[in-house]
Design a protein around this motif. Structure first.
Motif, mmCIF file in Angstrom:
data_model
loop_
_atom_site.group_PDB
_atom_site.id
_atom_site.type_symbol
_atom_site.label_atom_id
_atom_site.label_comp_id
_atom_site.label_asym_id
_atom_site.label_seq_id
_atom_site.Cartn_x
_atom_site.Cartn_y
_atom_site.Cartn_z
ATOM 1 N N GLY A 55 -4.961 -5.558 0.525
ATOM 2 C CA GLY A 55 -5.759 -4.352 0.545
ATOM 3 C C GLY A 55 -5.156 -3.157 -0.155
ATOM 4 O O GLY A 55 -4.575 -3.249 -1.243
ATOM 5 N N ALA A 56 -5.283 -2.005 0.477
ATOM 6 C CA ALA A 56 -4.880 -0.738 -0.127
ATOM 7 C C ALA A 56 -3.373 -0.502 -0.120
ATOM 8 O O ALA A 56 -2.928 0.585 -0.509
ATOM 9 C CB ALA A 56 -5.595 0.423 0.569
ATOM 10 N N LEU A 57 -2.591 -1.503 0.304
ATOM 11 C CA LEU A 57 -1.145 -1.423 0.085
ATOM 12 C C LEU A 57 -0.796 -1.894 -1.323
ATOM 13 O O LEU A 57 0.385 -1.957 -1.691
ATOM 14 C CB LEU A 57 -0.393 -2.225 1.146
ATOM 15 N N PHE A 58 -1.803 -2.184 -2.122
ATOM 16 C CA PHE A 58 -1.626 -2.503 -3.535
ATOM 17 C C PHE A 58 -0.698 -1.505 -4.243
ATOM 18 O O PHE A 58 0.191 -1.920 -4.998
ATOM 19 C CB PHE A 58 -3.005 -2.544 -4.205
ATOM 20 N N PRO A 59 -0.836 -0.172 -4.047
ATOM 21 C CA PRO A 59 0.074 0.759 -4.718
ATOM 22 C C PRO A 59 1.543 0.554 -4.359
ATOM 23 O O PRO A 59 2.417 0.840 -5.177
ATOM 24 C CB PRO A 59 -0.421 2.139 -4.255
ATOM 25 N N VAL A 60 1.830 0.078 -3.161
ATOM 26 C CA VAL A 60 3.211 -0.199 -2.780
ATOM 27 C C VAL A 60 3.781 -1.307 -3.655
ATOM 28 O O VAL A 60 4.926 -1.232 -4.127
ATOM 29 C CB VAL A 60 3.309 -0.565 -1.286
ATOM 30 N N ALA A 61 2.981 -2.342 -3.892
ATOM 31 C CA ALA A 61 3.424 -3.430 -4.765
ATOM 32 C C ALA A 61 3.619 -2.939 -6.191
ATOM 33 O O ALA A 61 4.582 -3.319 -6.866
ATOM 34 C CB ALA A 61 2.404 -4.567 -4.734
ATOM 35 N N VAL A 62 2.731 -2.083 -6.668
ATOM 36 C CA VAL A 62 2.861 -1.530 -8.022
ATOM 37 C C VAL A 62 4.151 -0.727 -8.146
ATOM 38 O O VAL A 62 4.901 -0.859 -9.122
ATOM 39 C CB VAL A 62 1.638 -0.657 -8.370
ATOM 40 N N GLU A 63 4.426 0.097 -7.143
ATOM 41 C CA GLU A 63 5.662 0.891 -7.148
ATOM 42 C C GLU A 63 6.887 -0.022 -7.113
ATOM 43 O O GLU A 63 7.885 0.236 -7.795
ATOM 44 C CB GLU A 63 5.684 1.845 -5.959
ATOM 45 N N LEU A 64 6.827 -1.083 -6.325
ATOM 46 C CA LEU A 64 7.958 -2.006 -6.221
ATOM 47 C C LEU A 64 8.201 -2.701 -7.555
ATOM 48 O O LEU A 64 9.355 -2.849 -7.989
ATOM 49 C CB LEU A 64 7.700 -3.030 -5.119
ATOM 50 N N VAL A 65 7.154 -3.129 -8.226
ATOM 51 C CA VAL A 65 7.315 -3.760 -9.540
ATOM 52 C C VAL A 65 7.930 -2.777 -10.525
ATOM 53 O O VAL A 65 8.790 -3.150 -11.334
ATOM 54 C CB VAL A 65 5.955 -4.278 -10.050
#
Length: 303
Positions: free
Chosen positions: A112-122
């Motif tokens: 879901g909306a934790l997508f930005p967390v994954a983007v930041e981690l990448v």
């Protein structure tokens, strides 16, 4: 659902920035398969417990990948400081976890909306090879993560929630009745899928009132930023899994269809591919078997 004995250790802990953070690990000693690092959604009563049904089904289907399932700060059994959490904060927590606990390459699976967390981690891991790929389950409406929302608006929202008014709202929001109604209206495609296991999980986990801080940080919208450039820089293979009845809580998101949302993500991701499957917004929980079957070929291919 088929039952299976999981090779799971008791809940483990590590320290990050003087905070005690929790995680579960399954099949840790299997070095023949790529590991999965799960990123749970944020919401009333949500934590790594969101993924327990997925983990059971993953192994019931015969897969043997190690799975790391952390509780983000403010959730589950991790410490719950009174902090206005931003996606970069959780990404830095996961970066530390990846380097100091997991210590091997992973495929991210984010809900879901934790997508930005994954983007930041990448973004943080650009110079390493620890992230081999990513699976985005039901990412948010494209308009919400491709346009900036004024920072002052986030702060105003946070200040409203971080008050007696917010505390009163949380008391109501963690009731079984509210959670059930919200789940039916916004999360699940079929009413009967909002079962006792789901309701018990959320109501029990929401008993700690300190868990409201992470929820309010999410509701304040600190994750609503323009991530188009960062998404376009993701060099790893990615899979976007969208529910056929995917919807959005926001007014902006209500204007797009699941097909349009999927197309927007794939147009921006350099190595993206996508699929639609039965379900709405919490695919790993509401359609667990189908979700496992949908992502398994991707994981085998890039491992």
């Amino acid at each position: 659902m088929q039952t299976v004995d999981l090779e799971k250790l008791p809940t483990q802990f590590y320290n990050w920035k003087n905070y005690r953070c929790a995680y579960e690990v399954y099949n840790q000693n299997n070095n023949d398969s790529i590991s999965l690092l799960l990123i749970h959604p944020i919401g009333v009563g949500l934590s790594g417990n969101f993924w327990q049904r997925f983990c059971r089904q993953w192994y019931a289907a015969g897969h043997r990948n190690p799975i790391y399932n952390p509780d983000l700060l403010g959730c589950g059994e991790s410490d719950m400081p009174r902090v206005a959490y931003h996606p970069i904060d959780w990404a830095k927590q996961l970066q530390y976890f990846l380097h100091n606990v997991v210590k091997k390459p992973v495929i991210l699976v984010v809900q879901g909306a934790l997508f930005p967390v994954a983007v930041e981690l990448v973004q943080l891991e650009k110079k390493s090879n620890l992230i081999r790929g990513a699976i985005f389950s039901g990412p948010p409406a494209w308009r919400l993560i491709s346009n900036n929302t004024p920072d002052w608006k986030h702060k105003v929202n946070w200040n409203i929630f971080d008050s007696p008014v917010g505390r009163g709202f949380f008391e109501y929001a963690r009731s079984r009745k509210f959670i059930r109604n919200f789940s039916i209206r916004q999360l699940f495609a079929e009413v009967e899928k909002v079962d006792d296991e789901w309701l018990d999980m959320l109501t029990n986990s929401a008993k700690d009132a300190a868990s409201r801080h992470a929820v309010f940080a999410f509701l304040a919208g600190f994750w609503r930023q323009d991530y188009k450039d960062a998404i376009a820089q993701i060099s790893q293979p990615t899979l976007v899994v969208m529910g056929e009845e995917a919807s959005s809580i926001s007014k902006e998101g209500k204007k797009e269809t699941p097909d349009e949302r999927l197309a927007d993500y794939l147009a921006c991701l350099p190595k993206g591919r996508g699929l639609k499957m039965r379900g709405r917004n919490v695919l790993p929980y509401e359609e667990t078997t189908e979700f496992v079957n949908a992502i398994a070929p991707f994981i085998r291919e890039i491992a």
